[in-house]
Design an enzyme around this catalytic site. Structure first.
Site, PDB file in Angstrom:
ATOM      1  N   GLU A 115       0.672  -1.426   0.123  1.00  0.00           N
ATOM      2  CA  GLU A 115       0.017   0.367   0.413  1.00  0.00           C
ATOM      3  C   GLU A 115       0.941   1.510   0.199  1.00  0.00           C
ATOM      4  O   GLU A 115       1.648   1.453   0.411  1.00  0.00           O
ATOM      5  CB  GLU A 115      -1.056   0.020   1.356  1.00  0.00           C
ATOM      6  CG  GLU A 115      -2.029  -1.380   1.374  1.00  0.00           C
ATOM      7  CD  GLU A 115      -3.294  -0.752   2.697  1.00  0.00           C
ATOM      8  OE1 GLU A 115      -3.937  -1.674   2.022  1.00  0.00           O
ATOM      9  OE2 GLU A 115      -2.376  -0.917   3.123  1.00  0.00           O
ATOM     10  N   CYS A 128       3.854   8.568   0.806  1.00  0.00           N
ATOM     11  CA  CYS A 128       4.115   7.499   2.193  1.00  0.00           C
ATOM     12  C   CYS A 128       5.058   6.318   1.558  1.00  0.00           C
ATOM     13  O   CYS A 128       3.278   5.340   1.489  1.00  0.00           O
ATOM     14  CB  CYS A 128       2.806   7.404   3.190  1.00  0.00           C
ATOM     15  SG  CYS A 128       3.389   6.099   4.608  1.00  0.00           S
ATOM     16  N   CYS A 135       6.762  -6.981   6.916  1.00  0.00           N
ATOM     17  CA  CYS A 135       7.599  -6.535   7.838  1.00  0.00           C
ATOM     18  C   CYS A 135       8.192  -7.460   8.506  1.00  0.00           C
ATOM     19  O   CYS A 135       7.361  -8.716   9.038  1.00  0.00           O
ATOM     20  CB  CYS A 135       7.165  -5.049   8.696  1.00  0.00           C
ATOM     21  SG  CYS A 135       8.268  -4.587   9.915  1.00  0.00           S
ATOM     22  N   CYS A 139       6.127  -4.354  16.569  1.00  0.00           N
ATOM     23  CA  CYS A 139       5.739  -3.501  16.432  1.00  0.00           C
ATOM     24  C   CYS A 139       4.183  -3.833  16.611  1.00  0.00           C
ATOM     25  O   CYS A 139       3.656  -4.236  15.968  1.00  0.00           O
ATOM     26  CB  CYS A 139       6.204  -2.552  15.948  1.00  0.00           C
ATOM     27  SG  CYS A 139       7.749  -1.796  15.597  1.00  0.00           S
ATOM     28  N   CYS A 142       1.732  -1.628  15.684  1.00  0.00           N
ATOM     29  CA  CYS A 142       1.785  -1.565  14.219  1.00  0.00           C
ATOM     30  C   CYS A 142       0.362  -2.364  13.231  1.00  0.00           C
ATOM     31  O   CYS A 142       0.754  -3.484  13.610  1.00  0.00           O
ATOM     32  CB  CYS A 142       2.905  -1.173  13.355  1.00  0.00           C
ATOM     33  SG  CYS A 142       2.972  -1.147  12.117  1.00  0.00           S
ATOM     34  N   GLY A 194       7.440  -1.942   5.896  1.00  0.00           N
ATOM     35  CA  GLY A 194       8.192  -2.434   5.745  1.00  0.00           C
ATOM     36  C   GLY A 194       9.238  -1.599   6.788  1.00  0.00           C
ATOM     37  O   GLY A 194       9.015  -0.425   7.204  1.00  0.00           O
ATOM     38  N   SER A 226      12.398   6.666   7.648  1.00  0.00           N
ATOM     39  CA  SER A 226      11.585   6.106   9.282  1.00  0.00           C
ATOM     40  C   SER A 226      12.728   4.750   9.231  1.00  0.00           C
ATOM     41  O   SER A 226      11.708   3.573   8.944  1.00  0.00           O
ATOM     42  CB  SER A 226      10.015   6.349   9.509  1.00  0.00           C
ATOM     43  OG  SER A 226       9.563   5.848  11.031  1.00  0.00           O
ATOM     44  N   SER A 248      11.488   5.743  15.022  1.00  0.00           N
ATOM     45  CA  SER A 248      10.195   5.553  15.797  1.00  0.00           C
ATOM     46  C   SER A 248      10.432   4.942  17.238  1.00  0.00           C
ATOM     47  O   SER A 248      11.296   4.046  16.788  1.00  0.00           O
ATOM     48  CB  SER A 248       8.773   3.874  15.490  1.00  0.00           C
ATOM     49  OG  SER A 248       8.913   4.096  13.911  1.00  0.00           O
ATOM     50  N   PHE A 249      10.315   5.910  18.119  1.00  0.00           N
ATOM     51  CA  PHE A 249      10.878   5.467  19.654  1.00  0.00           C
ATOM     52  C   PHE A 249       9.941   5.068  20.750  1.00  0.00           C
ATOM     53  O   PHE A 249      10.141   4.458  21.398  1.00  0.00           O
ATOM     54  CB  PHE A 249      11.307   7.324  19.446  1.00  0.00           C
ATOM     55  CG  PHE A 249      12.338   7.522  20.467  1.00  0.00           C
ATOM     56  CD1 PHE A 249      13.303   6.720  20.451  1.00  0.00           C
ATOM     57  CD2 PHE A 249      12.226   7.844  22.152  1.00  0.00           C
ATOM     58  CE1 PHE A 249      14.619   7.033  21.611  1.00  0.00           C
ATOM     59  CE2 PHE A 249      13.436   7.931  22.997  1.00  0.00           C
ATOM     60  CZ  PHE A 249      14.297   7.296  22.563  1.00  0.00           C
ATOM     61  N   HIS A 250       8.927   6.140  20.167  1.00  0.00           N
ATOM     62  CA  HIS A 250       7.713   5.433  20.953  1.00  0.00           C
ATOM     63  C   HIS A 250       7.794   5.226  22.511  1.00  0.00           C
ATOM     64  O   HIS A 250       6.640   4.501  23.471  1.00  0.00           O
ATOM     65  CB  HIS A 250       6.550   4.411  20.336  1.00  0.00           C
ATOM     66  CG  HIS A 250       6.553   3.971  19.273  1.00  0.00           C
ATOM     67  ND1 HIS A 250       5.547   5.456  18.387  1.00  0.00           N
ATOM     68  CD2 HIS A 250       7.316   3.805  18.079  1.00  0.00           C
ATOM     69  CE1 HIS A 250       6.050   5.330  17.289  1.00  0.00           C
ATOM     70  NE2 HIS A 250       6.403   4.412  17.385  1.00  0.00           N
ATOM     71  N   CYS A 368      -0.910   6.538   9.693  1.00  0.00           N
ATOM     72  CA  CYS A 368      -0.343   6.017  10.134  1.00  0.00           C
ATOM     73  C   CYS A 368      -0.173   4.996  11.215  1.00  0.00           C
ATOM     74  O   CYS A 368      -1.305   4.653  11.747  1.00  0.00           O
ATOM     75  CB  CYS A 368       0.470   7.015  11.138  1.00  0.00           C
ATOM     76  SG  CYS A 368       2.232   5.912  11.916  1.00  0.00           S
TER      77      CYS A 368
END
Length: 391
Positions: A115, A128, A135, A139, A142, A194, A226, A248-250, A368
């Site tokens: 996508e 994007c 992937c 995570c 996600c 990915g 990213s 991608s810290f989070h 996202c």
């Protein structure tokens, strides 16, 4: 918090089998195209000039037919048509959100799907782009991470996503027309399906094409890669691509980040932050973007905000706060608006930009963390997802 989620899914990646027949020129580097032309009969002394001509037709004017390359002789065009093709991924479906966001489901070699999302904003338009089918990371917040990795995309399949979006936006320049500096597609973010740094060479080659001055002509400052934190490849990204970097810290503790972004168990927060400190200097980037998804009761406390400020101290940075975009079976909930704004206020008062990302394309599952090929979407129950994530 008990950590059970694996760092990567235990799956075999299907090797990319090159198709038989004509060679696709899309995605080849300039050197790669030169070698291919020489190998297929172009005199070596002419090869560099021919690359320049063909390159402009493909990437500046968006042409897919050799017969339209009018500064090449008819004989040479016919020879090219016998040995080469100019092909991009096939658009299977195109959805348009109420807010103008466009989502494309595209088919690549082998029948796999990825996508791609185009997000229009005032004064800019962001594409994007995906770098893998599925992937390799897991995570837990996600949706894409619930689809197992199938394979890496080729450079042609990555830059091809940019080309099909320009097709849809009707944005290829018209030869002879006055130059129009406005861009509907002005920015690229490698934030689709990915982990880009697990497909480094193909991502690098595709972005070099996007930045080429005789082609699509996007500045490196308009491309953002990213990563979830593949530490060994971060310095390489600075040196070989030089684009903007987003992380991608989070989470602000290893205990929580191990759960949300399991690659943290391989390269923890301290190792990641150390690698990030050198990035703006090496790549000449202005600042690093820290992406932080807001999860109710998980990572959204005042203490988390203060820890985040301490962790990034000395790094030129902005913090993108992302309200969690729910998907079928999601094991988390979005933080409340008041909690998100309180978190943002603490960061802002510490001197960092802390924009709250406005969810886009939620009605077409284009926001996202929601991307997943249609054939895989919503196949798992909430219990299955929670069990696989160790929740």
């Amino acid at each position: 918090m008990t950590v059970k989620a694996p760092i990567t899914q235990d799956v075999m990646t299907i090797p990319r089998k090159l198709p038989e027949g004509p060679i696709n020129l899309v995605g080849l580097t300039r050197d790669g195209m030169r070698d291919a032309l020489i190998e297929n009969g172009t005199p070596e002394k002419q090869a560099k000039m021919r690359v320049g001509q063909i390159w402009q037709w493909i990437y500046q004017w968006g042409k897919r037919d050799f017969d339209e390359m009018t500064n090449l002789s008819k004989t040479y065009r016919a020879e090219l048509g016998e040995k080469f093709v100019i092909e991009v991924p096939e658009v299977v479906t195109r959805q348009v959100s109420e807010d103008g966001t466009r989502k494309y489901l595209v088919k690549i070699a082998g029948g796999h799907e990825v996508e791609v999302v185009y997000i229009p904003e005032d004064g800019r338009g962001t594409l994007c782009v995906s770098s893998q089918v599925g992937c390799t990371l897991t995570c837990s917040f996600c949706h894409t991470g619930t689809q197992k990795l199938v394979r890496n995309l080729t450079a042609g399949e990555i830059i091809g996503q940019v080309m099909i979006a320009r097709d849809d936006l009707n944005e290829w320049p018209e030869q002879g027309a006055p130059k129009d500096e406005t861009r509907l597609l002005s920015n690229i973010v490698l934030m689709g399906m990915g982990e880009p740094l697990y497909n480094f060479e193909n991502v690098r080659d595709a972005m070099k094409i996007a930045m080429d001055a005789e082609g699509i002509q996007l500045s490196r400052r308009r491309i953002t890669l990213s990563t979830s934190g593949v530490v060994p490849e971060i310095a390489r990204t600075a040196e070989e691509i030089g684009c903007q970097l987003a992380i991608s810290f989070h989470a602000t503790t290893d205990e929580v980040r191990d759960k949300l972004v399991p690659i943290n168990k391989r390269w923890n927060i301290a190792e990641l932050v150390e690698a990030l400190r050198a990035y703006p200097r090496v790549s000449n980037s202005e600042r690093i973007t820290f992406e932080y998804v807001m999860l109710d009761g998980v990572n959204d406390t005042d203490a988390d905000a203060h820890r985040l400020i301490k962790l990034i101290e000395g790094i030129p940075a902005k913090i993108n706060l992302i309200p969690f975009n729910e998907w079928p079976g999601a094991p988390y909930k979005r933080s409340s608006g008041n909690r998100i704004h309180r978190f943002a206020d603490i960061i802002y008062k510490a001197g960092y930009a802390s924009p709250i990302r406005k969810p886009r394309g939620e009605d077409i599952m284009a926001a996202c963390g929601q991307l997943k090929s249609a054939t895989e979407r919503a196949r798992k129950s909430r219990k299955q997802i929670q069990a696989e994530a160790g929740l």
